[in-house]
Design an enzyme around this catalytic site. Structure first.
Site, short mmCIF file in Angstrom:
data_model
loop_
_atom_site.label_atom_id
_atom_site.label_comp_id
_atom_site.label_asym_id
_atom_site.label_seq_id
_atom_site.Cartn_x
_atom_site.Cartn_y
_atom_site.Cartn_z
NE ARG A 1 -3.54 -2.61 1.93
CZ ARG A 1 -4.52 -3.02 3.04
NH1 ARG A 1 -4.80 -2.36 3.93
NH2 ARG A 1 -5.19 -4.24 2.80
CB ALA A 2 3.77 2.10 -0.84
#
Length: 360
Positions: free
Chosen positions: A248-249
């Site tokens: 989740r980057a």
């Protein structure tokens, strides 16, 4: 009328030109400082994206975030002082003048019409969880280091939690994580934007050392949620640096409109996670994966896939998703660096600083 997109990928960035000019002229010339007269940055410099003057997908305009601009300026040095000054709705610039820490999770409820800005050198909040309330809106977070310890690691342990209201700008903020086991059970995240929160810009910031990065958009994907939250949030992510954020980057994205440009993402496992009804427009991002080189992940739990388009990123991004027809140039004007220039900028200038802030 919205200005046409001004692509600057083939031009030298302004901050590079400034540096070259200063070197060439030597001591005879000094570039003007970007900080305010006091020991903290100019809170309004560099505003861009959806937190600025922008339109929605229907052409309806909204005004820019102003935070505490025009109100009183107060300095806080303790946790109690911080809580006292940021919880109301009076227009106010709150300067964090000393590093503030808590031994456990300390929730600080936010009101509205605030600029929370860190002084140079003394701007770190440890285990201080900045959290919006039903009265929150119009808040600027600037030049802060927000950190939390590894023992605070449950699902809802998120040190910057934006869940209400409109007009938020996170600029030159460093969100520090902690050591993690990629196969462990830590569920905490660095940042959340969801529910009814809308019109947000995350710019020139740094996210580090965490198993989970950012969650953007309401987490459920049932029929009621789809009807209520589709279109929320309108969010710009520009010139940020993600380093050692495992997944989740730049984020897990649901429902809203996400303009993601000129970010640097290094040492990660999964980059974009595109989920329910999200419309993601990516451009000029730089990726360097330490894992399996995955850049776009389609959330397997979602019932309705999102839409995705990329241009100019390195490496080029392809995704097994419908291509969005939405273009952020219909919402606001902006410029784009090349992926290489964006990487150079982020490595040098993203996150909180101890001297004057730089902008691309």
């Amino acid at each position: 009328m919205v200005q046409k997109l001004n692509i600057k990928s083939l031009h030298t960035p302004r901050w590079i030109l400034t540096a070259v000019l200063c070197i060439g002229l030597g001591s005879a010339f000094h570039a003007p400082a970007t900080q305010a007269a006091s020991n903290y940055p100019d809170p309004m410099q560099g505003l861009t994206g959806f937190a600025g003057n922008a339109k929605n997908e229907y052409g309806q305009a909204k005004s820019a975030v102003t935070g505490g601009n025009g109100g009183a300026v107060v300095t806080v040095n303790t946790l109690d002082e911080l809580k006292q000054q940021v919880g109301d709705t009076q227009r106010k610039t709150v300067v964090v003048g000393r590093n503030i820490s808590s031994s456990g999770k300390a929730i600080v409820n936010l009101g509205a019409n605030k600029t929370i800005v860190g002084a140079y050198n003394n701007n770190k909040l440890t285990n201080v969880y900045l959290t919006t309330t039903g009265s929150s809106s119009n808040i600027i977070f600037k030049n802060l280091v927000i950190a939390h310890t590894a023992n605070i690691n449950e699902n809802n342990d998120i040190p910057l939690y934006i869940n209400n209201g409109q007009n938020y700008w996170i600029d030159h903020v460093t969100l520090e994580g902690h050591g993690y086991d990629p196969n462990g059970h830590d569920l905490d995240k660095l940042m959340y934007v969801g529910s009814g929160a809308d019109y947000i810009t995350i710019s020139n910031s740094k996210f580090t050392n965490h198993r989970y990065g950012l969650i953007l958009g309401w987490p459920n994907d049932d029929n009621a949620s789809v009807k209520q939250y589709t279109g929320l949030p309108h969010l710009t992510m520009t010139n940020n640096y993600f380093n050692n954020v495992y997944t989740r980057a730049p984020g897990l994205m649901r429902y809203g409109y996400f303009h993601v440009k000129n970010n640097l993402i290094q040492n990660y496992k999964l980059g974009f996670t595109v989920a329910t009804n999200a419309k993601v427009y990516s451009e000029g991002n730089a990726f360097n994966a330490a894992g399996d080189n995955a850049i776009v992940n389609v959330d397997p739990s979602t019932k309705l896939s999102g839409q995705f388009k990329d241009t100019g990123s390195s490496p080029a991004i392809t995704a097994n998703l419908p291509v969005t027809t939405w273009k952020p140039s219909s919402n606001y004007s902006y410029s784009v660096l090349s992926a290489a220039a964006a990487k150079q900028y982020a490595l040098s200038y993203a996150g909180a600083q101890n001297t004057s802030l730089q902008y691309p």
